[in-house]
Design an enzyme around this catalytic site. Structure first.
Site, PDB file in Angstrom:
ATOM      1  N   GLU A 269       0.848  -1.193   0.000  1.00  0.00           N
ATOM      2  CA  GLU A 269       0.000   0.000   0.000  1.00  0.00           C
ATOM      3  C   GLU A 269       0.880   1.238   0.000  1.00  0.00           C
ATOM      4  O   GLU A 269       1.952   1.235   0.618  1.00  0.00           O
ATOM      5  CB  GLU A 269      -0.904   0.001   1.247  1.00  0.00           C
ATOM      6  CG  GLU A 269      -1.881  -1.177   1.254  1.00  0.00           C
ATOM      7  CD  GLU A 269      -2.802  -1.194   2.469  1.00  0.00           C
ATOM      8  OE1 GLU A 269      -2.734  -0.281   3.303  1.00  0.00           O
ATOM      9  OE2 GLU A 269      -3.605  -2.152   2.566  1.00  0.00           O
ATOM     10  N   HIS A 292      -7.828   1.240   1.830  1.00  0.00           N
ATOM     11  CA  HIS A 292      -7.773   0.801   3.241  1.00  0.00           C
ATOM     12  C   HIS A 292      -8.628   1.711   4.147  1.00  0.00           C
ATOM     13  O   HIS A 292      -8.140   2.229   5.149  1.00  0.00           O
ATOM     14  CB  HIS A 292      -6.307   0.770   3.737  1.00  0.00           C
ATOM     15  CG  HIS A 292      -6.127  -0.165   4.909  1.00  0.00           C
ATOM     16  ND1 HIS A 292      -4.964  -0.860   5.132  1.00  0.00           N
ATOM     17  CD2 HIS A 292      -6.961  -0.510   5.923  1.00  0.00           C
ATOM     18  CE1 HIS A 292      -5.095  -1.589   6.231  1.00  0.00           C
ATOM     19  NE2 HIS A 292      -6.301  -1.386   6.724  1.00  0.00           N
TER      20      HIS A 292
HETATM   21  P1  NAI Z   1     -11.330 -10.904  15.309  1.00  0.00           P
HETATM   22  O1  NAI Z   1     -10.058 -11.274  15.983  1.00  0.00           O
HETATM   23  O2  NAI Z   1     -12.488 -10.489  16.131  1.00  0.00           O
HETATM   24  O3  NAI Z   1     -11.816 -12.134  14.388  1.00  0.00           O
HETATM   25  C1  NAI Z   1     -10.975 -12.877  13.565  1.00  0.00           C
HETATM   26  C2  NAI Z   1     -11.553 -14.279  13.421  1.00  0.00           C
HETATM   27  O4  NAI Z   1     -10.762 -15.003  12.480  1.00  0.00           O
HETATM   28  C3  NAI Z   1     -11.530 -15.079  14.724  1.00  0.00           C
HETATM   29  O5  NAI Z   1     -12.807 -15.622  14.965  1.00  0.00           O
HETATM   30  C4  NAI Z   1     -10.499 -16.159  14.450  1.00  0.00           C
HETATM   31  O6  NAI Z   1     -10.773 -17.372  15.132  1.00  0.00           O
HETATM   32  C5  NAI Z   1     -10.614 -16.328  12.961  1.00  0.00           C
HETATM   33  N1  NAI Z   1      -9.463 -16.965  12.337  1.00  0.00           N
HETATM   34  C6  NAI Z   1      -8.147 -16.880  12.690  1.00  0.00           C
HETATM   35  N2  NAI Z   1      -7.395 -17.604  11.833  1.00  0.00           N
HETATM   36  C7  NAI Z   1      -8.248 -18.135  10.922  1.00  0.00           C
HETATM   37  C8  NAI Z   1      -8.070 -18.987   9.804  1.00  0.00           C
HETATM   38  N3  NAI Z   1      -6.860 -19.407   9.428  1.00  0.00           N
HETATM   39  N4  NAI Z   1      -9.165 -19.349   9.121  1.00  0.00           N
HETATM   40  C9  NAI Z   1     -10.410 -18.935   9.494  1.00  0.00           C
HETATM   41  N5  NAI Z   1     -10.630 -18.135  10.547  1.00  0.00           N
HETATM   42  C10 NAI Z   1      -9.559 -17.738  11.247  1.00  0.00           C
HETATM   43  O7  NAI Z   1     -10.946  -9.773  14.246  1.00  0.00           O
HETATM   44  P2  NAI Z   1     -11.879  -8.642  13.641  1.00  0.00           P
HETATM   45  O8  NAI Z   1     -11.920  -7.478  14.552  1.00  0.00           O
HETATM   46  O9  NAI Z   1     -13.151  -9.257  13.208  1.00  0.00           O
HETATM   47  O10 NAI Z   1     -10.986  -8.195  12.376  1.00  0.00           O
HETATM   48  C11 NAI Z   1     -10.814  -9.073  11.276  1.00  0.00           C
HETATM   49  C12 NAI Z   1      -9.786  -8.490  10.314  1.00  0.00           C
HETATM   50  O11 NAI Z   1     -10.203  -7.226   9.825  1.00  0.00           O
HETATM   51  C13 NAI Z   1      -8.396  -8.260  10.920  1.00  0.00           C
HETATM   52  O12 NAI Z   1      -7.424  -8.697  10.013  1.00  0.00           O
HETATM   53  C14 NAI Z   1      -8.294  -6.769  11.033  1.00  0.00           C
HETATM   54  O13 NAI Z   1      -6.963  -6.328  10.939  1.00  0.00           O
HETATM   55  C15 NAI Z   1      -9.103  -6.330   9.814  1.00  0.00           C
HETATM   56  N6  NAI Z   1      -9.596  -4.954   9.879  1.00  0.00           N
HETATM   57  C16 NAI Z   1      -9.547  -4.189   8.741  1.00  0.00           C
HETATM   58  C17 NAI Z   1     -10.004  -2.891   8.733  1.00  0.00           C
HETATM   59  C18 NAI Z   1      -9.961  -2.083   7.490  1.00  0.00           C
HETATM   60  O14 NAI Z   1      -9.879  -0.855   7.567  1.00  0.00           O
HETATM   61  N7  NAI Z   1     -10.035  -2.687   6.334  1.00  0.00           N
HETATM   62  C19 NAI Z   1     -10.516  -2.272   9.963  1.00  0.00           C
HETATM   63  C20 NAI Z   1     -10.624  -3.176  11.080  1.00  0.00           C
HETATM   64  C21 NAI Z   1     -10.146  -4.471  11.034  1.00  0.00           C
END
Ligand code: NAI
Length: 415
Positions: A269, A292
């Site tokens: 990015e 992003h």
């Molecule tokens: P979270 O930690 O609440 O949920 C992530 C889920 O993924 C968990 O349930 C976990 O068990 C699961 N997981 C882990 N490894 C896995 C795998 N190999 N296969 C399947 N599931 C798996 O995280 P949250 O808050 O829901 O965020 C998710 C993603 O979104 C993160 O990568 C975060 O950095 C990203 N994000 C992006 C934003 C953006 O601006 N685009 C803003 C906020 C978050």
């Protein structure tokens, strides 16, 4: 007995980088009035000078809190990162001085989920290409290849905070939801967990990725996985840039295997708004590219202000460190009629027996004790009778491995 807890009006809070007004309002409402706010970040030299008498500092992503800054921060009690990432803070330097660091990982959950819903609808109707055509004077009025989302299957990979929120919103639009997660989860609504990633990929009309950045999620969606997706399916990634092999996705879009894609995060990015964004997805039909911004909304900023201010207030008032990114996590009850001693120490053998010996020698009766350790640091919280506050704290300071101590007066005294 004289109070030794610092009066709230003397607790100095420095907020940098234009942290949202909600944080200030929340701090003021909790009695913290000694707040200095700056719109910008500060250089290391400026911080070293400024941080000397600061008890709590709030930063966003531009302020670097280095070892040198922590060395100068004689009174610093906790750090609040009013953002998601904490790479800008030397977490080990903070830990070594007994300073917990807090952030706001979940305040923008809703913002991401809403963006994804919008993208699903736009892509199902092929709006990006129709819009581009209209901007160029075209008029492609046709129902061919345009679909409602009702009754379609959304496959969510990673059923965490964002995945679940998305699940609820999607069902309210009449979509079927399946999800894949490495952990067994409780279904929201009528959603159900797929047995494998392959099962999800072969079943879903839309696949949306919401996994964290981990070695196991790196490049988890490449050519092989995209080939498993249904003809005419849609892929959405608003998680992390290294989850999808972008070249493979571009190929699947070019050869028409997928209907569309929405990508918010990229392997590479631009560092700032001035730098050119490069991607093999540029110029492809029915691909939404966003810089992003999944979590970037006014509401998320407001929520971040409240979430992080709340964590700083709770730590200051009560000692709770739950959700700290670098510190042993302790959830503490209120402490009416008791003074609370907070003792942060190096995690070396024998330190707890030393603490208990010192308290015993001073005949200090313990009414509650809470302990949590990580590899380097131990955090013990001891509630004692109101009569003992000052004496007990002085006794605890005698313990060899002590990094930092604090006393909180009983909840009723504080009122
Ligand atoms: P979270 O930690 O609440 O949920 C992530 C889920 O993924 C968990 O349930 C976990 O068990 C699961 N997981 C882990 N490894 C896995 C795998 N190999 N296969 C399947 N599931 C798996 O995280 P949250 O808050 O829901 O965020 C998710 C993603 O979104 C993160 O990568 C975060 O950095 C990203 N994000 C992006 C934003 C953006 O601006 N685009 C803003 C906020 C978050």
């Amino acid at each position: 007995m004289a109070k030794t807890s610092l009066d709230k009006s003397k607790i100095k809070i420095l907020l940098l980088e234009g942290i949202h007004q909600t944080a200030v309002d929340h701090l003021l409402a909790s009695g913290y009035t000694n707040i200095e706010r700056l719109k910008t970040s500060l250089s290391e030299d400026e911080l070293v000078e400024k941080i000397k008498d600061v008890h709590f500092i709030g930063i966003r992503s531009r302020t670097q809190l280095t070892e040198r800054v922590f060395e100068a921060a004689e009174k610093l009690t906790a750090v609040g990162c009013f953002c998601i990432g904490t790479n800008q803070v030397d977490l080990n330097a903070a830990l070594a001085r007994g300073i917990p660091v807090f952030n706001a990982p979940y305040s923008n959950t809703r913002s991401v989920a809403e963006l994804v819903i919008g993208e699903i609808i736009m892509l199902m109707r092929r709006i990006p290409e129709k819009s581009r055509s209209a901007h160029q004077g075209g008029w492609s009025k046709t129902a061919a290849g345009a679909n409602e989302v009702r009754g379609k299957t959304l496959g969510i990979v990673g059923y965490g905070n964002i995945g679940k929120q998305l699940s609820v919103l999607a069902e309210s639009l009449g979509m079927r939801v399946i999800y894949y997660d490495v952990v067994t989860k409780l279904d929201m609504g009528n959603a159900h967990q797929a047995n494998s990633l392959d099962e999800l990929l072969t079943t879903a009309d839309i696949v949306s990725l919401h996994v964290p950045q981990l070695p196991s999620t790196e490049w988890m969606i490449g050519g092989e996985q995209i080939a498993l997706m249904k003809e005419d399916a849609i892929l959405i990634n608003a998680s992390r840039g290294n989850v999808v092999r972008i070249d493979d996705l571009a190929e699947a879009m070019e050869d028409g295997h997928l209907r569309g894609a929405a990508i918010d995060v990229f392997p590479k990015e631009p560092k700032g708004n001035g730098e050119e964004f490069e991607s093999p997805l540029r110029g492809l039909d029915n691909v939404i590219l966003t810089p992003h911004v999944g979590g970037s909304t006014e509401e998320a900023q407001q929520n971040i202000g409240i979430e992080v201010a709340d964590k700083l207030i709770t730590y200051s008032d009560n000692g709770t460190t739950i959700t700290s990114v670098n510190f042993p996590e302790v959830q503490l009850p209120s402490h009416p009629n008791k003074h609370r001693l907070l003792h942060i120490h190096k995690n070396v053998p024998g330190v707890m027996s030393e603490i208990n010996r010192v308290l015993g020698e001073h005949n200090i009766n313990i009414s509650g004790q809470y302990l949590q350790t990580n590899a380097d640091v131990g955090y013990v919280v001891i509630d004692v009778d109101k009569a003992y506050g000052r004496e007990a704290l002085a006794a605890l300071r005698e313990v060899d491995a002590t990094l930092r101590t604090r006393v909180l007066y009983s909840d009723d005294d504080a009122a």
